[in-house]
Design a protein around this motif. Structure first.
Motif, PDB file in Angstrom:
ATOM      1  N   THR A 188      47.061 -13.654   8.523  1.00 14.82           N
ATOM      2  CA  THR A 188      46.451 -12.565   9.345  1.00 14.82           C
ATOM      3  C   THR A 188      46.854 -11.139   9.305  1.00 14.82           C
ATOM      4  OG1 THR A 188      47.659 -12.794  11.419  1.00 14.82           O
ATOM      5  CG2 THR A 188      45.596 -14.428  11.055  1.00 14.82           C
ATOM      6  N   TYR A 230      43.893 -23.479  12.197  1.00 11.81           N
ATOM      7  CA  TYR A 230      42.554 -24.048  12.766  1.00 11.81           C
ATOM      8  C   TYR A 230      42.337 -25.547  12.484  1.00 11.81           C
ATOM      9  CZ  TYR A 230      41.997 -19.206  10.777  1.00 11.81           C
ATOM     10  OH  TYR A 230      42.050 -18.015  10.209  1.00 11.81           O
ATOM     11  N   LEU A 254      31.180 -27.888   7.968  1.00 18.12           N
ATOM     12  CA  LEU A 254      32.557 -27.792   8.691  1.00 18.12           C
ATOM     13  C   LEU A 254      32.123 -26.909  10.077  1.00 18.12           C
ATOM     14  CD1 LEU A 254      34.203 -26.920   5.655  1.00 18.12           C
ATOM     15  CD2 LEU A 254      34.928 -28.666   6.951  1.00 18.12           C
ATOM     16  N   PHE A 257      39.717 -31.606   9.699  1.00 16.80           N
ATOM     17  CA  PHE A 257      40.473 -30.795   8.582  1.00 16.80           C
ATOM     18  C   PHE A 257      41.358 -29.818   9.525  1.00 16.80           C
ATOM     19  CE2 PHE A 257      39.506 -32.301   4.387  1.00 16.80           C
ATOM     20  CZ  PHE A 257      37.955 -32.640   4.652  1.00 16.80           C
ATOM     21  N   ALA A 265      47.728 -17.953  11.494  1.00 13.98           N
ATOM     22  CA  ALA A 265      46.790 -18.344  12.142  1.00 13.98           C
ATOM     23  C   ALA A 265      46.170 -19.911  11.611  1.00 13.98           C
ATOM     24  CB  ALA A 265      45.455 -17.657  11.845  1.00 13.98           C
ATOM     25  N   TYR A 273      39.029 -28.010  12.144  1.00 16.91           N
ATOM     26  CA  TYR A 273      37.763 -28.103  11.709  1.00 16.91           C
ATOM     27  C   TYR A 273      37.096 -29.793  11.646  1.00 16.91           C
ATOM     28  CZ  TYR A 273      37.045 -23.373  10.056  1.00 16.91           C
ATOM     29  OH  TYR A 273      36.847 -21.919  10.037  1.00 16.91           O
ATOM     30  N   LEU A 328      34.078 -25.411  13.638  1.00 13.84           N
ATOM     31  CA  LEU A 328      35.499 -24.886  14.058  1.00 13.84           C
ATOM     32  C   LEU A 328      35.614 -25.700  15.463  1.00 13.84           C
ATOM     33  CD1 LEU A 328      37.930 -23.282  13.725  1.00 13.84           C
ATOM     34  CD2 LEU A 328      36.950 -21.359  14.715  1.00 13.84           C
ATOM     35  N   GLU A 343      41.850 -16.041   2.695  1.00 11.98           N
ATOM     36  CA  GLU A 343      41.722 -17.228   2.622  1.00 11.98           C
ATOM     37  C   GLU A 343      42.114 -18.418   3.365  1.00 11.98           C
ATOM     38  OE1 GLU A 343      43.475 -18.057  -1.390  1.00 11.98           O
ATOM     39  OE2 GLU A 343      42.894 -20.356  -1.612  1.00 11.98           O
ATOM     40  N   LEU A 344      41.325 -19.300   3.712  1.00 16.17           N
ATOM     41  CA  LEU A 344      41.837 -20.557   4.316  1.00 16.17           C
ATOM     42  C   LEU A 344      42.291 -21.663   3.547  1.00 16.17           C
ATOM     43  CD1 LEU A 344      40.125 -19.272   6.854  1.00 16.17           C
ATOM     44  CD2 LEU A 344      39.275 -21.643   7.281  1.00 16.17           C
ATOM     45  N   PHE A 397      43.566 -25.647   3.387  1.00 14.51           N
ATOM     46  CA  PHE A 397      43.069 -26.757   4.103  1.00 14.51           C
ATOM     47  C   PHE A 397      44.082 -28.133   3.799  1.00 14.51           C
ATOM     48  CE2 PHE A 397      39.079 -26.076   6.141  1.00 14.51           C
ATOM     49  CZ  PHE A 397      38.355 -24.861   5.592  1.00 14.51           C
ATOM     50  N   GLY A 398      44.388 -28.828   4.677  1.00 13.44           N
ATOM     51  CA  GLY A 398      44.749 -29.960   4.593  1.00 13.44           C
ATOM     52  C   GLY A 398      43.713 -31.109   3.931  1.00 13.44           C
ATOM     53  N   GLN A 441      34.175 -32.321   9.835  1.00 13.08           N
ATOM     54  CA  GLN A 441      33.156 -32.263   8.936  1.00 13.08           C
ATOM     55  C   GLN A 441      32.424 -33.397   9.214  1.00 13.08           C
ATOM     56  OE1 GLN A 441      34.499 -32.626   4.876  1.00 13.08           O
ATOM     57  NE2 GLN A 441      32.707 -31.459   4.080  1.00 13.08           N
ATOM     58  N   TYR A 478      41.232 -22.693  17.356  1.00 14.49           N
ATOM     59  CA  TYR A 478      41.982 -21.874  16.387  1.00 14.49           C
ATOM     60  C   TYR A 478      43.282 -21.401  17.272  1.00 14.49           C
ATOM     61  CZ  TYR A 478      39.761 -17.777  18.528  1.00 14.49           C
ATOM     62  OH  TYR A 478      39.178 -16.993  19.354  1.00 14.49           O
ATOM     63  N   SER A 479      43.954 -20.798  16.544  1.00 12.19           N
ATOM     64  CA  SER A 479      45.060 -20.236  16.961  1.00 12.19           C
ATOM     65  C   SER A 479      45.432 -18.886  16.175  1.00 12.19           C
ATOM     66  CB  SER A 479      46.428 -21.164  16.999  1.00 12.19           C
ATOM     67  OG  SER A 479      47.720 -20.144  17.464  1.00 12.19           O
ATOM     68  N   ASN A 480      45.362 -17.845  16.761  1.00 12.15           N
ATOM     69  CA  ASN A 480      45.853 -16.493  16.286  1.00 12.15           C
ATOM     70  C   ASN A 480      47.211 -16.479  15.535  1.00 12.15           C
ATOM     71  OD1 ASN A 480      43.344 -15.129  16.221  1.00 12.15           O
ATOM     72  ND2 ASN A 480      43.628 -14.488  18.075  1.00 12.15           N
TER      73      ASN A 480
END
Lengths: 114, 114
Positions: A96, A33, A43, A90, A31, A35, A45, A102-103, A105-106, A37, A48-50
């Motif tokens: 998944t 995403y 933040l 972000f 997955a 976002y 959304l 947990e996500l 992030f860059g 900010q 997204y991509s599963n």
């Protein structure tokens, strides 16, 4: 391990121009995403991509498009930028299967639309 | 959809004191509640999370409590240190196992003073 790599780090863009924010992950997460900010809004959304080949709309998708041609890359495109798209963007990824987790992030891409 | 409210927006504590950040959520189906810490110029990073089958979770100086009946959860940081200074975000999700669709709070800027 690099994790999530975003480019560019920052960009100033004239209104009406197009822009693609790049995102690459090396964790083989299914997955991904995007976002945005904004001060006072937290933040939100965008898309997204599963998994590779699928995408979905988040809370604020208008004016943005995404593609997921492979597992590692998830670019975000602004077809015709407007000043309200000035924000810090972000990209994130997560494993998944089973339960939400947990996500990762860059470090963000700061975009200013004038 | 889910709505997550977070308070306070800013919090200043002296080093060694405790800090508490509170969040409420609207979707009774939400069952996953993570907390993210964002340092200046960085992306958010998960520091602790809790699922609805438990009421409290601790990890060293950090603890999270969840009250499902009242639909609120809190982050507790004890013996605060200068490196705890950051922006903290709470979030909620139904935790379906597909791509996460976390709804974030608006953030709390914590300042730990010497």
């Amino acid at each position: 391990t690099a994790g999530i790599t975003q480019a560019p780090t920052s960009q100033i863009l004239a209104a009406g121009r197009s822009m693609t924010l790049r995102c690459t992950q090396d964790m083989r997460h299914n997955a991904m995403y995007w976002y945005r900010q904004d001060l006072g809004l937290g933040l939100r959304l965008i898309h997204y991509s599963n998994t590779a080949g699928t995408t979905g709309k988040g809370e604020v998708p208008d004016g943005y498009s995404v593609s997921r041609a492979n597992t590692d890359d998830f670019p975000l495109t602004l077809a015709s930028a407007v000043p309200s798209q000035t924000s810090v963007y972000f990209c994130a990824s997560s494993r998944t299967g089973g339960r939400t987790g947990e996500l990762f992030f860059g470090e963000g891409s700061r975009l200013t639309v004038l | 959809g889910e709505n997550v409210e977070q308070h306070p927006s800013t919090l200043s504590v002296q080093e060694g004191d405790s800090a508490v950040i509170k969040c409420t959520y609207s979707d009774s189906a939400s069952n996953y509640f993570p907390w993210y810490k964002q340092e200046l110029g960085k992306g958010p990073q998960l520091i602790i999370d809790i699922r609805s089958n438990v009421g409290e979770k601790k990890d060293q100086r950090i603890a999270v409590t969840l009250n499902k009946t009242a639909k609120h959860f809190s982050l507790h940081i004890t013996e605060t240190q200068p490196e705890d200074s950051a922006v903290y975000f709470c979030a909620g999700d139904r935790g379906t196992g597909t791509a996460s669709k976390l709804t974030f709070g608006t953030g709390t800027r914590l300042q730990v003073t010497l």
